[in-house]
Design a protein around this motif. Structure first.
Motif, PDB file in Angstrom:
ATOM      1  N   ASN A 109     120.175 -13.564 -41.013  1.00 37.13           N
ATOM      2  CA  ASN A 109     119.962 -12.581 -40.332  1.00 37.13           C
ATOM      3  C   ASN A 109     118.949 -11.421 -40.786  1.00 37.13           C
ATOM      4  O   ASN A 109     118.406 -10.497 -40.065  1.00 37.13           O
ATOM      5  CB  ASN A 109     121.192 -11.527 -39.976  1.00 37.13           C
ATOM      6  N   TRP A 110     118.447 -11.676 -42.087  1.00 38.69           N
ATOM      7  CA  TRP A 110     117.433 -10.951 -42.726  1.00 38.69           C
ATOM      8  C   TRP A 110     116.621 -11.777 -43.352  1.00 38.69           C
ATOM      9  O   TRP A 110     116.635 -12.608 -43.932  1.00 38.69           O
ATOM     10  CB  TRP A 110     118.207  -9.995 -43.681  1.00 38.69           C
ATOM     11  N   LEU A 111     115.234 -11.393 -42.868  1.00 33.78           N
ATOM     12  CA  LEU A 111     114.207 -12.225 -43.632  1.00 33.78           C
ATOM     13  C   LEU A 111     113.202 -11.050 -44.394  1.00 33.78           C
ATOM     14  O   LEU A 111     112.600 -10.183 -43.966  1.00 33.78           O
ATOM     15  CB  LEU A 111     113.260 -12.691 -42.435  1.00 33.78           C
ATOM     16  N   HIS A 112     112.937 -11.415 -45.546  1.00 34.33           N
ATOM     17  CA  HIS A 112     112.006 -10.442 -46.488  1.00 34.33           C
ATOM     18  C   HIS A 112     110.758 -11.114 -46.343  1.00 34.33           C
ATOM     19  O   HIS A 112     110.345 -12.259 -46.455  1.00 34.33           O
ATOM     20  CB  HIS A 112     112.544 -10.686 -48.041  1.00 34.33           C
ATOM     21  N   LEU A 170     119.468   1.288 -28.500  1.00 35.06           N
ATOM     22  CA  LEU A 170     118.173   1.304 -29.415  1.00 35.06           C
ATOM     23  C   LEU A 170     118.605   1.189 -30.720  1.00 35.06           C
ATOM     24  O   LEU A 170     119.448   1.055 -31.264  1.00 35.06           O
ATOM     25  CB  LEU A 170     117.731   2.960 -29.282  1.00 35.06           C
ATOM     26  N   THR A 171     117.396   0.322 -31.446  1.00 33.05           N
ATOM     27  CA  THR A 171     117.673   0.074 -32.743  1.00 33.05           C
ATOM     28  C   THR A 171     117.136   1.157 -33.722  1.00 33.05           C
ATOM     29  O   THR A 171     116.645   2.047 -33.208  1.00 33.05           O
ATOM     30  CB  THR A 171     116.926  -1.150 -33.015  1.00 33.05           C
ATOM     31  N   ALA A 172     117.306   0.733 -35.213  1.00 26.21           N
ATOM     32  CA  ALA A 172     116.575   1.816 -36.051  1.00 26.21           C
ATOM     33  C   ALA A 172     116.093   1.265 -37.123  1.00 26.21           C
ATOM     34  O   ALA A 172     116.208  -0.068 -37.145  1.00 26.21           O
ATOM     35  CB  ALA A 172     118.039   2.436 -36.587  1.00 26.21           C
ATOM     36  N   LYS A 173     115.427   1.765 -37.803  1.00 27.48           N
ATOM     37  CA  LYS A 173     114.607   1.435 -39.033  1.00 27.48           C
ATOM     38  C   LYS A 173     114.698   2.299 -40.098  1.00 27.48           C
ATOM     39  O   LYS A 173     114.995   3.594 -40.060  1.00 27.48           O
ATOM     40  CB  LYS A 173     112.848   1.318 -38.736  1.00 27.48           C
ATOM     41  N   CYS A 174     114.604   1.966 -41.603  1.00 21.06           N
ATOM     42  CA  CYS A 174     114.797   2.701 -42.721  1.00 21.06           C
ATOM     43  C   CYS A 174     113.480   2.738 -43.458  1.00 21.06           C
ATOM     44  O   CYS A 174     113.083   1.395 -43.944  1.00 21.06           O
ATOM     45  CB  CYS A 174     116.145   2.341 -43.327  1.00 21.06           C
ATOM     46  N   CYS A 175     113.164   3.654 -43.737  1.00 26.11           N
ATOM     47  CA  CYS A 175     111.967   3.799 -44.836  1.00 26.11           C
ATOM     48  C   CYS A 175     112.476   4.320 -46.221  1.00 26.11           C
ATOM     49  O   CYS A 175     112.976   5.439 -46.053  1.00 26.11           O
ATOM     50  CB  CYS A 175     110.849   4.748 -44.261  1.00 26.11           C
ATOM     51  N   TRP A 186      95.560   1.057 -48.703  1.00 27.57           N
ATOM     52  CA  TRP A 186      96.264  -0.179 -48.342  1.00 27.57           C
ATOM     53  C   TRP A 186      97.144  -0.367 -49.495  1.00 27.57           C
ATOM     54  O   TRP A 186      96.794   0.011 -50.734  1.00 27.57           O
ATOM     55  CB  TRP A 186      95.240  -1.396 -48.542  1.00 27.57           C
ATOM     56  N   THR A 187      98.350  -0.851 -49.143  1.00 29.64           N
ATOM     57  CA  THR A 187      99.409  -1.132 -50.397  1.00 29.64           C
ATOM     58  C   THR A 187     100.309  -2.224 -49.908  1.00 29.64           C
ATOM     59  O   THR A 187     100.318  -2.395 -48.560  1.00 29.64           O
ATOM     60  CB  THR A 187     100.243   0.057 -50.648  1.00 29.64           C
ATOM     61  N   LYS A 188     100.948  -2.794 -50.741  1.00 30.09           N
ATOM     62  CA  LYS A 188     102.009  -3.738 -50.409  1.00 30.09           C
ATOM     63  C   LYS A 188     103.253  -3.246 -50.279  1.00 30.09           C
ATOM     64  O   LYS A 188     103.919  -2.529 -50.778  1.00 30.09           O
ATOM     65  CB  LYS A 188     102.216  -4.827 -51.493  1.00 30.09           C
ATOM     66  N   ILE A 189     103.640  -3.575 -48.844  1.00 33.64           N
ATOM     67  CA  ILE A 189     104.927  -3.067 -48.392  1.00 33.64           C
ATOM     68  C   ILE A 189     106.129  -4.280 -48.114  1.00 33.64           C
ATOM     69  O   ILE A 189     105.787  -5.253 -47.565  1.00 33.64           O
ATOM     70  CB  ILE A 189     104.968  -2.358 -47.193  1.00 33.64           C
ATOM     71  N   ARG A 190     107.305  -4.179 -48.704  1.00 32.36           N
ATOM     72  CA  ARG A 190     108.111  -5.229 -48.728  1.00 32.36           C
ATOM     73  C   ARG A 190     108.999  -4.726 -47.253  1.00 32.36           C
ATOM     74  O   ARG A 190     109.562  -3.726 -46.896  1.00 32.36           O
ATOM     75  CB  ARG A 190     109.245  -4.950 -49.747  1.00 32.36           C
ATOM     76  N   VAL A 191     109.110  -5.685 -46.406  1.00 32.08           N
ATOM     77  CA  VAL A 191     109.460  -5.721 -44.882  1.00 32.08           C
ATOM     78  C   VAL A 191     110.574  -6.480 -45.104  1.00 32.08           C
ATOM     79  O   VAL A 191     110.732  -7.735 -45.413  1.00 32.08           O
ATOM     80  CB  VAL A 191     108.467  -6.016 -43.923  1.00 32.08           C
ATOM     81  N   ILE A 192     112.052  -6.178 -44.686  1.00 36.71           N
ATOM     82  CA  ILE A 192     112.954  -6.951 -44.481  1.00 36.71           C
ATOM     83  C   ILE A 192     113.606  -6.671 -42.808  1.00 36.71           C
ATOM     84  O   ILE A 192     114.090  -5.774 -42.512  1.00 36.71           O
ATOM     85  CB  ILE A 192     114.046  -6.174 -45.123  1.00 36.71           C
ATOM     86  N   ASP A 193     113.142  -7.743 -42.179  1.00 38.34           N
ATOM     87  CA  ASP A 193     113.565  -7.676 -40.553  1.00 38.34           C
ATOM     88  C   ASP A 193     114.735  -8.148 -40.431  1.00 38.34           C
ATOM     89  O   ASP A 193     115.389  -9.030 -41.141  1.00 38.34           O
ATOM     90  CB  ASP A 193     112.510  -8.833 -39.956  1.00 38.34           C
ATOM     91  N   HIS A 194     115.395  -7.388 -39.281  1.00 39.00           N
ATOM     92  CA  HIS A 194     116.865  -8.004 -38.980  1.00 39.00           C
ATOM     93  C   HIS A 194     116.703  -8.706 -37.685  1.00 39.00           C
ATOM     94  O   HIS A 194     116.180  -8.301 -36.806  1.00 39.00           O
ATOM     95  CB  HIS A 194     117.670  -6.446 -38.714  1.00 39.00           C
ATOM     96  N   PHE A 195     117.571  -9.928 -37.668  1.00 39.39           N
ATOM     97  CA  PHE A 195     117.680 -10.793 -36.316  1.00 39.39           C
ATOM     98  C   PHE A 195     118.956 -10.780 -36.165  1.00 39.39           C
ATOM     99  O   PHE A 195     119.783 -11.392 -36.826  1.00 39.39           O
ATOM    100  CB  PHE A 195     117.332 -12.043 -36.797  1.00 39.39           C
ATOM    101  N   LYS A 209     110.758  -1.297 -35.388  1.00 38.79           N
ATOM    102  CA  LYS A 209     111.320  -2.385 -35.077  1.00 38.79           C
ATOM    103  C   LYS A 209     112.551  -2.375 -36.159  1.00 38.79           C
ATOM    104  O   LYS A 209     112.815  -1.383 -36.857  1.00 38.79           O
ATOM    105  CB  LYS A 209     110.657  -3.696 -35.394  1.00 38.79           C
ATOM    106  N   PRO A 210     113.711  -3.176 -35.736  1.00 38.94           N
ATOM    107  CA  PRO A 210     114.731  -3.002 -36.555  1.00 38.94           C
ATOM    108  C   PRO A 210     114.500  -3.830 -38.310  1.00 38.94           C
ATOM    109  O   PRO A 210     114.739  -4.915 -38.239  1.00 38.94           O
ATOM    110  CB  PRO A 210     115.800  -3.878 -35.845  1.00 38.94           C
ATOM    111  N   ALA A 211     113.953  -2.799 -38.914  1.00 43.71           N
ATOM    112  CA  ALA A 211     113.724  -3.199 -40.396  1.00 43.71           C
ATOM    113  C   ALA A 211     113.964  -2.206 -41.453  1.00 43.71           C
ATOM    114  O   ALA A 211     114.067  -1.104 -41.125  1.00 43.71           O
ATOM    115  CB  ALA A 211     112.151  -3.837 -40.282  1.00 43.71           C
ATOM    116  N   ILE A 212     113.876  -2.694 -42.761  1.00 46.15           N
ATOM    117  CA  ILE A 212     113.975  -1.689 -43.854  1.00 46.15           C
ATOM    118  C   ILE A 212     112.641  -1.890 -44.496  1.00 46.15           C
ATOM    119  O   ILE A 212     112.105  -3.052 -44.884  1.00 46.15           O
ATOM    120  CB  ILE A 212     115.058  -2.252 -44.708  1.00 46.15           C
ATOM    121  N   TYR A 213     112.133  -0.712 -44.802  1.00 47.23           N
ATOM    122  CA  TYR A 213     110.646  -0.693 -45.255  1.00 47.23           C
ATOM    123  C   TYR A 213     110.697  -0.245 -47.096  1.00 47.23           C
ATOM    124  O   TYR A 213     111.212   0.785 -46.977  1.00 47.23           O
ATOM    125  CB  TYR A 213     109.640  -0.241 -44.545  1.00 47.23           C
TER     126      TYR A 213
END
Length: 246
Positions: A211-214, A138-143, A230-239, A183-187
């Motif tokens: 490996n990381w996309l902002h 399993l993957t993890a996410k961080c908020c 609605w608000t703007k969220i920075r998503v940092i996806d992990h590949f 999904k594997p991402a940081i928010y």
């Protein structure tokens, strides 16, 4: 000894043996030294309004996976996850605040760490999101949420090692976790991310692997007073396998 310290001591010993905690050698550490270090790190230091980063780290797809699994299988996966997260918190300067099922709430604050900075949680989040857990992989996410928190003792905590903490970052991180994709991402909330963490980004040139996309996305996060949610969220996806910059 507080519940937080007991949790820390148990999983910190495991993380030393398994090598999750890179700040200590994999060899077993003396239990007394671990306990003493945790007692100092987790001790109550009087009422204070403090700067803090709250991180909710949780497993993606855990509820679906656990639906037909035995208690022993669930415990094994959560034990691996908790061991990794406690090791990551230790090596990144954070502390364990509480656990909620498959979610660990980590806390970074100048109340506990004189070297605190708002960018401190970024390395922790990348460690947590950058690996998989258990036989299910399993993957993890961080908020993540930032701001001021209040730390104090409630009446029943006076005279003990326990303490309480509350404030907007706890609420914001919880609302964010409920609203984002698994999904594997940081928010991050974009307005918090920009002035505090942007300087930690490593920009990648054309033809280089990353490996990381902002990205910045408009998302609905109810209950926080945003217009329509609605608000703007920075998503940092992990590949994990990496991608190549065009």
């Amino acid at each position: 000894m507080s519940r937080r310290q007991r949790f820390h001591d148990f999983y910190a010993r495991k993380s030393n043996v398994t090598g999750y905690d890179v700040s200590h050698p994999p060899a077993t550490s003396a239990r007394g030294l671990l306990t003493e270090a945790a007692a100092s790190k987790y001790e109550y230091r009087g009422d204070k309004i403090a700067d803090a980063v709250v991180v909710r780290a949780d497993l993606n797809g855990y509820s679906k996976w656990a639906a037909d699994k035995s208690i022993a299988e669930r415990v094994a996966l959560l034990s691996e996850f908790f061991t990794a997260v406690v090791g990551d918190l230790d090596s990144s300067g954070g502390i364990y605040f509480r656990d909620e099922g498959d979610c660990v709430v980590g806390l970074f604050s100048n109340y506990f760490d004189t070297n605190f900075s708002y960018a401190q949680a970024e390395p922790f989040c990348r460690k947590v999101v950058g690996r998989t857990y258990g036989v299910a992989k399993l993957t993890a996410k961080c908020c993540v949420a930032m701001g001021k928190i209040a730390i104090y003792q409630k009446a029943h905590e006076i005279g003990t090692d326990d303490w309480s903490a509350e404030g907007q970052p706890f609420v914001h991180a919880a609302r964010l976790e409920q609203s984002v994709p698994s999904k594997p991402a940081i928010y991050y909330f974009e307005n918090e991310f920009q002035p505090t963490v942007l300087s930690t980004i490593n920009f990648v040139g054309s033809g280089s692997k990353y490996n990381w996309l902002h990205e910045t996305e408009n998302m609905q996060v109810p209950g926080l007073g945003f217009d329509g949610g609605w608000t703007k969220i920075r998503v940092i996806d992990h590949f994990p396998e990496g991608r190549t910059m065009p």
